[in-house]
Scaffold this motif. Structure first.
Motif, PDB file in Angstrom:
ATOM      1  N   LYS A 251       9.007   2.288   3.310  1.00 55.88           N
ATOM      2  CA  LYS A 251      10.104   3.109   2.817  1.00 55.88           C
ATOM      3  C   LYS A 251       9.561   4.406   2.244  1.00 55.88           C
ATOM      4  O   LYS A 251       8.392   4.492   1.840  1.00 55.88           O
ATOM      5  N   VAL A 252      10.423   5.404   2.214  1.00 58.37           N
ATOM      6  CA  VAL A 252      10.054   6.731   1.731  1.00 58.37           C
ATOM      7  C   VAL A 252      10.803   7.017   0.446  1.00 58.37           C
ATOM      8  O   VAL A 252      12.031   6.855   0.377  1.00 58.37           O
ATOM      9  N   GLU A 253      10.073   7.424  -0.584  1.00 53.75           N
ATOM     10  CA  GLU A 253      10.653   7.789  -1.872  1.00 53.75           C
ATOM     11  C   GLU A 253      10.198   9.196  -2.251  1.00 53.75           C
ATOM     12  O   GLU A 253       9.104   9.633  -1.869  1.00 53.75           O
ATOM     13  N   GLY A 254      11.032   9.883  -3.020  1.00 53.88           N
ATOM     14  CA  GLY A 254      10.612  11.164  -3.571  1.00 53.88           C
ATOM     15  C   GLY A 254       9.437  10.983  -4.508  1.00 53.88           C
ATOM     16  O   GLY A 254       9.324   9.971  -5.205  1.00 53.88           O
ATOM     17  N   ALA A 255       8.538  11.937  -4.545  1.00 56.82           N
ATOM     18  CA  ALA A 255       7.338  11.815  -5.369  1.00 56.82           C
ATOM     19  C   ALA A 255       7.663  11.728  -6.852  1.00 56.82           C
ATOM     20  O   ALA A 255       6.894  11.152  -7.631  1.00 56.82           O
ATOM     21  N   ASP A 256       8.801  12.288  -7.290  1.00 61.52           N
ATOM     22  CA  ASP A 256       9.153  12.307  -8.710  1.00 61.52           C
ATOM     23  C   ASP A 256      10.338  11.409  -9.047  1.00 61.52           C
ATOM     24  O   ASP A 256      10.921  11.524 -10.121  1.00 61.52           O
ATOM     25  N   ASP A 257      10.725  10.514  -8.139  1.00 57.10           N
ATOM     26  CA  ASP A 257      11.812   9.576  -8.444  1.00 57.10           C
ATOM     27  C   ASP A 257      11.548   8.272  -7.707  1.00 57.10           C
ATOM     28  O   ASP A 257      10.655   8.160  -6.881  1.00 57.10           O
ATOM     29  N   TRP A 258      12.376   7.252  -8.038  1.00 54.46           N
ATOM     30  CA  TRP A 258      12.197   5.912  -7.491  1.00 54.46           C
ATOM     31  C   TRP A 258      13.205   5.581  -6.404  1.00 54.46           C
ATOM     32  O   TRP A 258      13.238   4.465  -5.919  1.00 54.46           O
TER      33      TRP A 258
ATOM     34  N   GLU B 208       0.853  -1.182   0.000  1.00 51.11           N
ATOM     35  CA  GLU B 208       0.000   0.000   0.000  1.00 51.11           C
ATOM     36  C   GLU B 208       0.887   1.229   0.000  1.00 51.11           C
ATOM     37  O   GLU B 208       2.011   1.202   0.505  1.00 51.11           O
ATOM     38  N   SER B 209       0.382   2.325  -0.577  1.00 53.69           N
ATOM     39  CA  SER B 209       1.190   3.532  -0.717  1.00 53.69           C
ATOM     40  C   SER B 209       0.325   4.759  -0.495  1.00 53.69           C
ATOM     41  O   SER B 209      -0.874   4.758  -0.802  1.00 53.69           O
ATOM     42  N   LYS B 210       0.945   5.806   0.049  1.00 54.01           N
ATOM     43  CA  LYS B 210       0.242   7.073   0.210  1.00 54.01           C
ATOM     44  C   LYS B 210       1.222   8.213  -0.007  1.00 54.01           C
ATOM     45  O   LYS B 210       2.429   8.068   0.217  1.00 54.01           O
ATOM     46  N   ARG B 211       0.707   9.358  -0.450  1.00 51.38           N
ATOM     47  CA  ARG B 211       1.532  10.550  -0.663  1.00 51.38           C
ATOM     48  C   ARG B 211       1.287  11.515   0.487  1.00 51.38           C
ATOM     49  O   ARG B 211       0.136  11.757   0.882  1.00 51.38           O
ATOM     50  N   THR B 212       2.385  12.069   1.005  1.00 52.71           N
ATOM     51  CA  THR B 212       2.287  12.937   2.175  1.00 52.71           C
ATOM     52  C   THR B 212       3.398  13.970   2.145  1.00 52.71           C
ATOM     53  O   THR B 212       4.434  13.756   1.494  1.00 52.71           O
ATOM     54  N   PRO B 213       3.244  15.106   2.831  1.00 53.54           N
ATOM     55  CA  PRO B 213       4.348  16.067   2.920  1.00 53.54           C
ATOM     56  C   PRO B 213       5.550  15.451   3.629  1.00 53.54           C
ATOM     57  O   PRO B 213       5.392  14.594   4.500  1.00 53.54           O
ATOM     58  N   LEU B 214       6.734  15.898   3.265  1.00 51.22           N
ATOM     59  CA  LEU B 214       7.954  15.368   3.875  1.00 51.22           C
ATOM     60  C   LEU B 214       7.963  15.606   5.376  1.00 51.22           C
ATOM     61  O   LEU B 214       8.316  14.710   6.148  1.00 51.22           O
ATOM     62  N   SER B 215       7.579  16.790   5.832  1.00 54.02           N
ATOM     63  CA  SER B 215       7.523  17.083   7.264  1.00 54.02           C
ATOM     64  C   SER B 215       6.667  18.313   7.485  1.00 54.02           C
ATOM     65  O   SER B 215       6.358  19.068   6.552  1.00 54.02           O
TER      66      SER B 215
ATOM     67  N   GLY C 165       3.848  21.506   2.716  1.00 57.52           N
ATOM     68  CA  GLY C 165       3.392  20.712   1.580  1.00 57.52           C
ATOM     69  C   GLY C 165       4.155  20.926   0.301  1.00 57.52           C
ATOM     70  O   GLY C 165       3.766  20.380  -0.743  1.00 57.52           O
ATOM     71  N   ARG C 166       5.244  21.698   0.330  1.00 57.09           N
ATOM     72  CA  ARG C 166       5.981  21.968  -0.912  1.00 57.09           C
ATOM     73  C   ARG C 166       6.778  20.759  -1.405  1.00 57.09           C
ATOM     74  O   ARG C 166       7.035  20.648  -2.600  1.00 57.09           O
ATOM     75  N   VAL C 167       7.192  19.898  -0.474  1.00 55.39           N
ATOM     76  CA  VAL C 167       7.941  18.698  -0.856  1.00 55.39           C
ATOM     77  C   VAL C 167       7.102  17.476  -0.486  1.00 55.39           C
ATOM     78  O   VAL C 167       6.820  17.231   0.692  1.00 55.39           O
ATOM     79  N   GLN C 168       6.685  16.733  -1.493  1.00 56.15           N
ATOM     80  CA  GLN C 168       5.851  15.556  -1.296  1.00 56.15           C
ATOM     81  C   GLN C 168       6.683  14.280  -1.433  1.00 56.15           C
ATOM     82  O   GLN C 168       7.612  14.211  -2.246  1.00 56.15           O
ATOM     83  N   VAL C 169       6.343  13.278  -0.639  1.00 53.32           N
ATOM     84  CA  VAL C 169       7.020  11.979  -0.722  1.00 53.32           C
ATOM     85  C   VAL C 169       5.969  10.876  -0.764  1.00 53.32           C
ATOM     86  O   VAL C 169       4.815  11.078  -0.371  1.00 53.32           O
ATOM     87  N   ASP C 170       6.373   9.729  -1.254  1.00 52.74           N
ATOM     88  CA  ASP C 170       5.521   8.537  -1.254  1.00 52.74           C
ATOM     89  C   ASP C 170       5.997   7.588  -0.168  1.00 52.74           C
ATOM     90  O   ASP C 170       7.178   7.219  -0.129  1.00 52.74           O
ATOM     91  N   VAL C 171       5.090   7.186   0.704  1.00 52.18           N
ATOM     92  CA  VAL C 171       5.376   6.197   1.741  1.00 52.18           C
ATOM     93  C   VAL C 171       4.752   4.876   1.296  1.00 52.18           C
ATOM     94  O   VAL C 171       3.527   4.776   1.177  1.00 52.18           O
ATOM     95  N   THR C 172       5.599   3.893   1.019  1.00 53.35           N
ATOM     96  CA  THR C 172       5.132   2.595   0.509  1.00 53.35           C
ATOM     97  C   THR C 172       5.424   1.509   1.533  1.00 53.35           C
ATOM     98  O   THR C 172       6.550   1.390   2.015  1.00 53.35           O
TER      99      THR C 172
END
Length: 230
Positions: A138-145, A80-87, A92-99
């Protein structure tokens, strides 16, 4: 004396090379795509899993009827994955994906009985071992893997015994022989606690609630791959 020492060194080297070639001649390996199909109570909690499996076989007789087989695989049975602000500080300017991904790592060792000739070469095997259950976030950048942080949320281990069978089909007969490997294994797994999608709940204040599931861990592993040998 120097000549005798040189001859002895040469003899030792030849002996080592012969031992290595004998081991190589008796060894073979296979790699396969696998699918897991949970059984019983395990089936009610998790769905199919997909992954890869590797096997090493050591031939115990000259004909190739008896072998010792060791297996290890990695399966993903849910994520499962969700998108959330880094901190909160960054906002909310930097978004990350938590998978969050759920893994099973089954492993076993035991004898294999094969029919070594013909276009279809059936085999049966059995073994004992275990399977590890691991859930990782794990945490990934929203625009990279690329992941830059990870946490193991849960891990457990269950003993198992295995039985299975399949067929080898020769597809290439060169310096190294390649055979299609199609088969299955039934894994009778002991009771264990494990996670599935939805087992981790996010709470206020950056806290989480983890609710493990528990049951026996029986499953059927289907495989399609290739075996390589000398």
């Amino acid at each position: 004396m120097a000549g005798a020492a040189s001859a002895q060194t040469s003899t030792n080297r030849d002996t080592i090379e012969q031992e290595h070639s004998e081991l190589a001649r008796r060894s073979s390996g296979s790699i396969s795509f696998i699918q897991s199909r949970p059984q019983g109570a395990f089936k009610r909690n998790v769905g199919f899993g997909y992954g890869a499996d590797g096997a090493y076989l050591l031939r115990l007789d000259d004909a190739g009827i008896w072998s010792l087989r060791a297996n290890i695989g990695v399966l993903v049975y849910g994520n499962e994955s969700k998108r959330t602000p880094l901190s909160e500080t960054v906002g909310g300017r930097v978004q990350v994906d938590v998978t969050t991904t759920n893994y099973i790592v089954p492993m076993s060792i035991g004898p294999q009985l094969s029919w070594p000739t013909g276009r279809l070469r059936p085999y049966v095997n059995a073994g004992v071992g275990g399977q590890a259950f691991v859930t990782e976030s794990k945490v990934e950048g929203a625009d990279d893997w690329a992941s830059f942080a990870s946490t193991t949320n849960h891990s457990a281990f269950a003993a198992l015994w295995a039985m299975g069978g399949g067929i080898y089909m020769p597809v290439y007969d060169g310096k190294r022989k390649v055979e299609l490997d199609m088969g299955f294994q039934y894994l009778s797994g002991a009771r264990a606690q494990y996670l599935a999608p939805g087992s981790i709940e996010d709470l206020p204040g950056a806290q989480i609630r983890v609710t493990p599931l528990e049951s026996t861990t029986h499953q059927v592993i289907a495989r399609v791959g290739a075996r390589i040998r000398l």
